[in-house]
Design an enzyme around this catalytic site. Sequence first.
Site, mmCIF file in Angstrom:
data_model
loop_
_atom_site.group_PDB
_atom_site.id
_atom_site.type_symbol
_atom_site.label_atom_id
_atom_site.label_comp_id
_atom_site.label_asym_id
_atom_site.label_seq_id
_atom_site.Cartn_x
_atom_site.Cartn_y
_atom_site.Cartn_z
ATOM 1 C CD GLU A 17 -2.852 1.051 2.421
ATOM 2 O OE1 GLU A 17 -3.558 0.035 2.480
ATOM 3 O OE2 GLU A 17 -2.954 1.991 3.218
ATOM 4 N N GLY A 108 -14.694 5.982 5.254
ATOM 5 C CA GLY A 108 -13.835 7.116 5.605
ATOM 6 C C GLY A 108 -14.170 7.585 7.006
ATOM 7 C CB ALA A 124 -17.991 0.839 3.908
ATOM 8 C CD GLN A 211 5.106 3.834 12.064
ATOM 9 O OE1 GLN A 211 6.314 3.847 12.298
ATOM 10 N NE2 GLN A 211 4.524 2.858 11.423
#
Length: 288
Positions: A17, A108, A124, A211
């Site tokens: 990805e 989202g 979704a 992160q």
Amino acid sequence: MRIADIYKREKPVLSLEVFPPKPGYSLKTVFRTLDGLKDLNPSFVSVTYASQGESTDRTVQIASRVRDEYSCESLAHLTCIGHSKDEVTQVLDNLETQGIVNILALRGDIPEEFVHRKRDYHFASELIKEIAARENFCVGAAAYPEGHIESKRISHDLDNLKSKVDAGAEFLITQLFFDNRIFYDFMERAHLRNIKVPLVPGIMPILNYKQIKRILMMCEVSIPAKLLSMFDKYSHDPGDLAKAGVEYAIEQIQDLVEEGVEGIHLYTMNRVNQVREIVFRSNLREQQ
Ligand SMILES: Cc1cc2nc3c(=O)[nH]c(=O)nc-3n(C[C@H](O)[C@H](O)[C@H](O)COP(=O)(O)OP(=O)(O)OC[C@H]3O[C@@H](n4cnc5c(N)ncnc54)[C@H](O)[C@@H]3O)c2cc1C
């Protein structure tokens, strides 16, 4: 090629990805990443979509160049929250024109200002149904081994997952997790609900402290003791923390492959060197 067919043909399927650069920045950086990952020969590359007020153009552009210039199947992410039905139809027409066959259909995250606004889409599954009805796309959806952050019970989340499959999702990719036992348990519970499509673990290597903090705030995933002690040990040494993060991801992947998962979806975070090391050392690909 439809991604559902790739999962029928290969095991484990390796997918990578990437995300488009921020608005205003050139797309060159993501293509530099893709150049560095090309010889890993991924079975497909997925391209995220930043839903907050951005257009889908950059995702579509990258996804179509992945297929045309890198001879690799691509998966375009698409979110529906905040879009009207007409806008989604236009995006789907555009994807079709560009020859993109595979879409990861998502709701989202709901921005705060949307909470009370009238919406064309709530979940979704509505988007999945709409895309699947067009018949020329292969649709995937997101899954959450530890439950979606808004969900109070994992059983509710599994009901939702089943409705996404019933609406037409042909494969599922999970949110990151760090404890494989949680994934195995989730997989079992999904099978008990008759969810038979490929359920593919999403693996994110921990490469820096910032992160980790961001992830924990966004997704509330469990951190096993081993990972916690790794953070403690290396929190003041970014280089060693990244090395330990790579080792952790390799161990996670090797265990998942031994257990017979259908694929490994690697969140690359547009990193080249660490991703190459993870892929080669976990034997997902052979280094030439
Ligand atoms: C593999 C993966 C890729 C992603 N890529 C992107 C990306 O490119 N861009 C981006 O912006 N975000 C991305 N996301 C994040 C995703 O958009 C968020 O997690 C979002 O909050 C939920 O999207 P979803 O498609 O899972 O929503 P949904 O499946 O609609 O679920 C959202 C919540 O609603 C609940 N729910 C669903 N249906 C019902 C119902 N009928 N009644 C009541 N509750 C219901 C669910 O249990 C869940 O809590 C990705 C996530 C994953 C796992």
